[in-house]
Write a protein that holds these residues in place. Structure first.
Motif, PDB file in Angstrom:
ATOM      1  N   ILE A  33      27.909 -27.279   4.012  1.00  0.00           N
ATOM      2  CA  ILE A  33      28.101 -26.152   4.937  1.00  0.00           C
ATOM      3  C   ILE A  33      27.997 -24.841   4.166  1.00  0.00           C
ATOM      4  O   ILE A  33      27.307 -23.906   4.578  1.00  0.00           O
TER       5      ILE A  33
ATOM      6  N   LEU B 155      24.427 -24.221   3.528  1.00  0.00           N
ATOM      7  CA  LEU B 155      23.698 -23.691   4.688  1.00  0.00           C
ATOM      8  C   LEU B 155      23.956 -22.198   4.829  1.00  0.00           C
ATOM      9  O   LEU B 155      23.040 -21.408   5.072  1.00  0.00           O
TER      10      LEU B 155
ATOM     11  N   LEU C 100      21.009 -28.643   8.247  1.00  0.00           N
ATOM     12  CA  LEU C 100      22.337 -29.239   8.174  1.00  0.00           C
ATOM     13  C   LEU C 100      22.247 -30.761   8.288  1.00  0.00           C
ATOM     14  O   LEU C 100      22.866 -31.499   7.509  1.00  0.00           O
TER      15      LEU C 100
END
Lengths: 289, 536
Positions: free
Chosen positions: B154, B157, B127
């Motif tokens: 995000i 991820l 991240l």
């Protein structure tokens, strides 16, 4: 041999568990135990002040014990009492923080080769190379001990036959049942004809038929002059087999000596529960059950 | 994110994971040191990644950003797919099977496990590293682009974690039977070895300043789930607002699909342990000793140890996976390298690396045994016999593969005369690798989890354990450098003396290393046993 009486801490620990009256009797058990051992024989296993910490937890605190040669010695204790830890230290699998372990006159930690040559071990759990077949495993154990191939073959066949494991069995030990695993483990421990056999929970998860067979073999082994030390929390087995017992809890030896002396007039279970200081459930709690 | 569900049901899993990490460290200085090492490495990776990904923004180069971001993002996703399988192992600290008896709905379980998987160093450092893309987007397109890119990374991820979980879980389930397991591992190794040429092709493209081709690849990747999450910020920069929801939808659909796949395989993996009942067929009863030993092996402790080890390399999942992966990757990598037209010095260096990689399989050789190693301790096996027998058994498998690698890579490279010299380099590197790995295996043994997954190599501090292996690789590379320089300098002469010189070099290194390791083992047997016994 003279043996230092039990370590401090025992007194106070045993004290409350034993009824007021027999406290004299208790000490006489100990002294009789000492006398029983001083018949001039070399102890098969002699532990002195073994201590082991795990991280911050004290697993075994100062265990001293003498196992007379030719005895059938049961080490009793509830789960987590330190039986496995003690036996591991005694046979050289776990280095003690302090203390000494002497097997048949050879110190396990300073003279491991001599001590281990005379010793057979059945470790707890799955401590076998279980991706070999039974015959392969036996051959492995035999050759590892430096035996010649012909003897290994002959004894392995005999053991496989007697223990009903099948000489031509190609099943991997990992796929054996619990009872079969114990039996092949026992066969591995017996293969090199040791004078001392140390067994950790040999009867755990074993069916009655296999258990009877294991009992027979062990009894014959002791009758032939061998010494067996084994741990268990099954009182019936210990009561039936052993001539000596030791009771452990919380890493301390609470009581030891010949079975009749330890048991006295009571049942072994009574003695055990009292010594270990267990509680029995009474009516008030668990009422919702 | 909607797909992770409400925070409520997932939170206990996250707490459990954190608690497991903390308890794993409690009172164990060595593990704390490893953990700190892992943190440092992850931090380094995060900072470097951030810096690299922020460069296009700093340079204010929108075109470069359009190429770098999707490419780097896709590479990251691929890394999440392959690294757990090949290098670091899967973090099985939250083993789904342990939840089998709890009255949990599958949705809750998946949500929780997924959330827990997001907690950890790899996810955190990924991240942070990808935050460099947010930086770039901010510099190029202001706050709006930055926020969009933030949502993108995000989502990225989530994709990475879902992908690695789903694939490893599917493998673990699919690998129940031995045949499918072997097939899958070979397939995986082949796939992994294809990464090399892909990378080289990209590099070659970059070298030729053929940015148009690379840009085309980047554009295509930007519309795949792997590259899409990282391209959204640039859409805002370029004013392609319509593309943002589209790309995010692609990613989230992929995450959803992966989670669904994961939950399907999870269900299967929770049902019944892997009891692969194998060959009960009774064969003609030979002598027990003959059934253990091959004809040529001596009837001694050494022979028994070698025989047992060779059997274990075939019969134990994790070992077999390591062996097959090495065999496949070892043959394919140099081939693909020569096929893409690299020079001989490159392949020479690669040979050194491959030899060392082979030895890595022994880095935790006692860990493979687990508590069964107690057998050897009670039998009082001497340290040198133990270490050398294990190396011998491993060499029985590795040396033929090394020969194969030398032959194939030389022939494909069009220089069959190089076979002997190449083999010399490989053997030398293998010997050096063993010399480094054997003492490490005694000194830094650790317990493997009792898991059925062949890829489960570490519980918790897996990153740090992987680091040790990396250190060995680098060390082996350094130690073989003199030999490689000689080989490179002598060139034609090396064709003749390469094999004997390489074998001598490797053998000398091996003898030193195995001697050190053996003596160390004599002093440390119970400690090694304690280290490899699971659950302590």
């Amino acid at each position: 041999m003279t043996v230092p009486a039990q370590r401090t801490g025992d007194e106070s620990a045993v004290g409350p568990a034993v009824p007021a009256g027999p406290s004299d009797e208790q000490s006489s058990v100990r002294s009789r135990a000492v006398v029983g051992r001083s018949d001039g024989q070399v102890a098969a296993m002699s532990l002195r002040g073994l201590v082991k910490h795990f991280d911050t937890k004290l697993a075994v605190s100062g265990v001293s014990l003498d196992v007379p040669a030719g005895s059938f010695y049961g080490l009793l204790g509830p789960n987590g009492a330190g039986k496995t830890t003690t036996l591991s230290m005694a046979v050289g699998l776990l280095r003690p923080d302090a203390g000494q372990a002497v097997l048949l006159g050879h110190d396990v930690w300073s003279d491991p080769a001599a001590a281990k040559a005379r010793l057979g071990v059945l470790p707890d759990g799955a401590r076998l190379f279980d991706r070999l077949t039974g015959p392969e495993l036996l051959a492995y154990h035999g050759l590892l001990r430096g035996m010649d191939a012909a003897t290994v073959d002959q004894r392995a066949r005999e053991l496989l036959d007697v223990l009903e494991l099948g000489t031509g069995n190609r099943t991997l030990v990992v796929d054996y049942s619990a009872g079969m695993k114990k039996k092949i483990g026992l066969a591995c421990a017996l293969l090199h004809a040791p004078r001392l056999l140390v067994l950790d929970e040999p009867f755990e998860a074993v069916d009655p038929v296999s258990a009877a067979l294991i009992r027979d073999i062990l009894q014959r082994y002791v009758a032939g002059g061998g010494t067996v030390v084994f741990s268990s929390h099954v009182l019936e087995v210990v009561e039936r087999l052993c001539d000596h017992i030791a009771i452990m809890s919380d890493g301390v030896l609470r009581m030891y000596g010949p079975l009749p002396a330890v048991r006295g007039e009571r049942s072994l279970e009574e003695v055990f529960v009292q010594v270990v200081g267990g509680r029995t459930a009474t009516g008030s709690e668990l009422a919702w059950l | 994110m909607a797909l992770t569900g409400p925070a409520g049901p997932a939170w206990p899993f996250v707490r459990l994971k954190l608690r497991l990490i903390a308890n794993g460290l409690r009172g164990r200085p060595a593990r704390i040191a490893l953990f700190v090492g892992g943190v440092l490495f992850a931090g380094l990776y995060a900072v470097l990644g951030y810096a690299l990904l922020a460069i296009p923004g700093v340079l204010d180069n929108e075109r470069a950003a359009g190429i770098v971001l999707p490419l780097a993002g896709s590479a990251l996703v691929l890394a999440w797919l392959f690294l757990p399988l090949i290098f670091f192992g899967v973090d099985e600290s939250l083993d789904p099977a342990r939840f089998a008896l709890l009255p949990l709905r599958r949705r809750t379980l998946i949500t929780g496990l997924f959330a827990a998987a997001l907690v950890g160093l790899p996810a955190l450092s990924t991240l942070v590293a990808t935050a460099g893309m947010v930086d770039t987007a901010a510099r190029l397109g202001g706050i709006g682009a930055a926020l969009t890119e933030l949502a993108g990374i995000i989502a990225g991820l989530l994709l990475c974690v879902a992908l690695s979980r789903a694939v490893t879980s599917a493998f673990a389930t699919g690998l129940r039977s031995r045949r499918s397991r072997d097939l899958a591992v070979i397939l995986l190794a082949v796939l992994a070895s294809l990464l090399g040429p892909l990378q080289l092709a990209l590099l070659a493209g970059a070298e030729r300043a053929d940015t148009d081709a690379v840009a085309a690849v980047a554009t295509v990747l930007g519309w795949t789930p792997a590259g899409a999450p990282y391209a959204v910020g640039l859409d805002v920069v370029a004013g392609r607002f319509w593309a943002v929801p589209l790309r995010l939808a692609i990613v989230l659909a992929a995450v959803g699909g992966l989670l669904w796949w994961w939950s399907a395989t999870l269900e299967r993996s929770m049902l019944g342990a892997a009891s692969s009942a194998r060959g009960g067929a009774a064969q003609a009863a030979g002598d027990p000793v003959d059934s253990l030993l091959f004809r040529r092996l001596p009837r001694t402790p050494f022979g028994a140890l070698v025989a047992r080890e060779t059997r274990y390399w075939m019969r134990e999942n994790r070992r077999r996976a390591a062996l097959i992966t090495f065999a496949a990757a070892g043959v394919f990598l140099p081939v693909s390298l020569t096929a893409t037209g690299s020079d001989s010095a490159g392949t020479g260096g690669l040979a050194g690396l491959i030899g060392a990689i082979a030895a890595i399989a022994l880095a935790n050789q006692f860990g493979f045994d687990g508590s069964a190693y107690a057998t050897n301790v009670t039998a009082g096996v001497r340290g040198r016999v133990e270490v050398q027998s294990r190396a011998t058994a491993h060499a029985i498998y590795v040396l033929p593969v090394l020969v194969l690698i030398a032959v194939v890579s030389s022939v494909v490279g069009g220089r069959p005369a190089m076979i002997a010299g190449q083999l010399g380099l490989l053997v030398a590197a293998y010997g050096v690798g063993l010399a480094l790995v054997l003492p490490l295996s005694v000194r830094a043994a650790y317990a493997l989890p009792e898991s059925t997954s062949p890829f489960a190599l570490s519980s918790g501090g897996g990153t740090a354990k992987g680091l040790l292996t990396m250190a060995v690789l680098i060390g082996a590379a350094i130690v073989t450098v003199p030999l490689q320089l000689i080989a490179f300098g002598l060139d034609d002469v090396w064709l003749w003396i390469g094999l004997p010189a390489g074998v001598a070099y490797g053998a000398a290194a091996y003898l030193i290393g195995s001697g050190v390791a053996g003596d160390m083992l004599d002093r440390r047997m119970p400690e090694v046993l304690a280290a490899v016994t699971p659950g302590r």
